[in-house]
Design a protein around this motif. Structure first.
Motif, PDB file in Angstrom:
ATOM      1  N   ARG A  17      25.208   8.283  -1.078  1.00 30.81           N
ATOM      2  CA  ARG A  17      24.307   8.859  -0.441  1.00 30.81           C
ATOM      3  C   ARG A  17      24.487  10.473  -0.377  1.00 30.81           C
ATOM      4  NH1 ARG A  17      24.455   4.624   3.136  1.00 30.81           N
ATOM      5  NH2 ARG A  17      24.836   6.153   4.755  1.00 30.81           N
ATOM      6  N   LEU A  20      23.945  12.006  -3.696  1.00 28.07           N
ATOM      7  CA  LEU A  20      22.668  12.300  -4.158  1.00 28.07           C
ATOM      8  C   LEU A  20      21.903  13.373  -3.298  1.00 28.07           C
ATOM      9  CD1 LEU A  20      21.225   8.220  -3.741  1.00 28.07           C
ATOM     10  CD2 LEU A  20      21.692   9.901  -5.723  1.00 28.07           C
ATOM     11  N   GLN A  21      22.338  13.638  -2.016  1.00 21.01           N
ATOM     12  CA  GLN A  21      21.741  14.770  -1.381  1.00 21.01           C
ATOM     13  C   GLN A  21      22.204  15.928  -2.141  1.00 21.01           C
ATOM     14  OE1 GLN A  21      23.025  14.284   2.805  1.00 21.01           O
ATOM     15  NE2 GLN A  21      21.570  15.898   3.212  1.00 21.01           N
ATOM     16  N   LEU A  23      22.704  16.462  -5.225  1.00 15.22           N
ATOM     17  CA  LEU A  23      21.930  16.525  -6.392  1.00 15.22           C
ATOM     18  C   LEU A  23      20.623  16.761  -6.185  1.00 15.22           C
ATOM     19  CD1 LEU A  23      23.510  13.580  -8.613  1.00 15.22           C
ATOM     20  CD2 LEU A  23      23.988  15.983  -8.845  1.00 15.22           C
ATOM     21  N   ALA A  24      20.039  16.515  -5.014  1.00 17.22           N
ATOM     22  CA  ALA A  24      18.762  17.138  -4.704  1.00 17.22           C
ATOM     23  C   ALA A  24      18.554  18.441  -4.714  1.00 17.22           C
ATOM     24  CB  ALA A  24      18.492  16.208  -3.490  1.00 17.22           C
ATOM     25  N   GLU A  25      19.784  19.184  -4.550  1.00 17.65           N
ATOM     26  CA  GLU A  25      19.816  20.575  -4.550  1.00 17.65           C
ATOM     27  C   GLU A  25      19.741  21.105  -5.888  1.00 17.65           C
ATOM     28  OE1 GLU A  25      23.007  22.586  -2.370  1.00 17.65           O
ATOM     29  OE2 GLU A  25      22.466  21.435  -0.721  1.00 17.65           O
ATOM     30  N   LEU A  70      19.149  13.657 -10.813  1.00 15.93           N
ATOM     31  CA  LEU A  70      18.343  12.479 -10.126  1.00 15.93           C
ATOM     32  C   LEU A  70      17.259  11.929 -10.716  1.00 15.93           C
ATOM     33  CD1 LEU A  70      18.161  14.140  -6.534  1.00 15.93           C
ATOM     34  CD2 LEU A  70      19.400  12.252  -7.030  1.00 15.93           C
TER      35      LEU A  70
END
Lengths: 127, 127
Positions: A17, A20-21, A23-25, A70
DNA sequence: CGCTTTCAGAACCGAAAGGTTATAGATGGA
DNA sequence: TCCATCTATAACCTTTCGGTTCTGAAAGCG
């Protein structure tokens, strides 16, 4: 493994998780992703493989670097799955109380034969 | 284990999802829940314990029977978590293409020093 | 009281998960 | 060409997972 199990299984790990966080950037390479974790690079590579298998990220080789980014589609499916259940759940909220009440009534009268799991046709839970 | 990992981990198993689906119809006892599965009763009891630990169901003893019923709160949290990421994801959609383009440009000019993970202050992704 | 039913717990097992270190294959740079 | 960097794979280890069977406690029933 079925897709839904893969997605939920991938999300069940805090490291994944966090990836993913991150990669959200922005999209990032394996080394960039591994840097903030107290964990070896192969461990991160394994986690990325799990995420890729679940369809939550896609990967592309540019030079020696391998960028992860993502993918929203699988997550959307998982969200839809959960929301479908949320509908059901709001309806089944007080069923236990009903069952207990029915059972208690049955005990007190000691005459009724209704099973405790009464399903008195009040709802038609078609899917 | 952190609550989010517990919820996703619980949802990662098809048997447990089937149990939730069954419980969406009505509260049920362990024997009732075990009946449609080609699986022993202790196995179902274990699965129910996982679901209970994740907060996805609650349980209550009536006589010898032990009823399970769905709990919506934890699921709502998980849905909120996922939707929060869906927002991020829609924004980070074409980042890989951008990174590749930037890298390719860098390669062709052989003069630029910009890192491939450009993050040109366009977004402030505070959480 | 004695029997049956419902359920959880213990002990066990094989497979999968999550981590490690060491290594090898690409690829770009000096 | 030789070296450094990035990444995946292999081999290994320990813990967890998902299942089994056996057993025992609790509660209703004849």
């Amino acid at each position: 493994m079925d897709p839904l199990s893969a997605v939920f299984g991938a999300l069940a790990d805090p490291t994944r998780r966090a990836l993913l966080q991150r990669l959200a950037e922005s999209d990032a390479t394996v080394t960039e992703l591994a840097e903030p974790f107290a964990m070896s690079q192969p461990a991160i590579s394994k986690h990325l493989k799990v995420l890729e298998h679940a369809g939550l990220i896609s990967r592309s080789k540019v030079a020696t670097a391998r960028y992860s980014h993502l993918e929203a589609e699988r997550l959307r499916e998982a969200i839809e799955y959960m929301e479908r259940y949320k509908r059901f759940w709001s309806r089944s909220f007080d069923r236990l109380d009903q069952a207990i009440a029915a059972f208690t009534a049955m005990q007190q009268t000691t005459t009724a034969d209704e099973p405790a799991t009464e399903n008195n046709g009040k709802e038609t839970t078609d899917d």
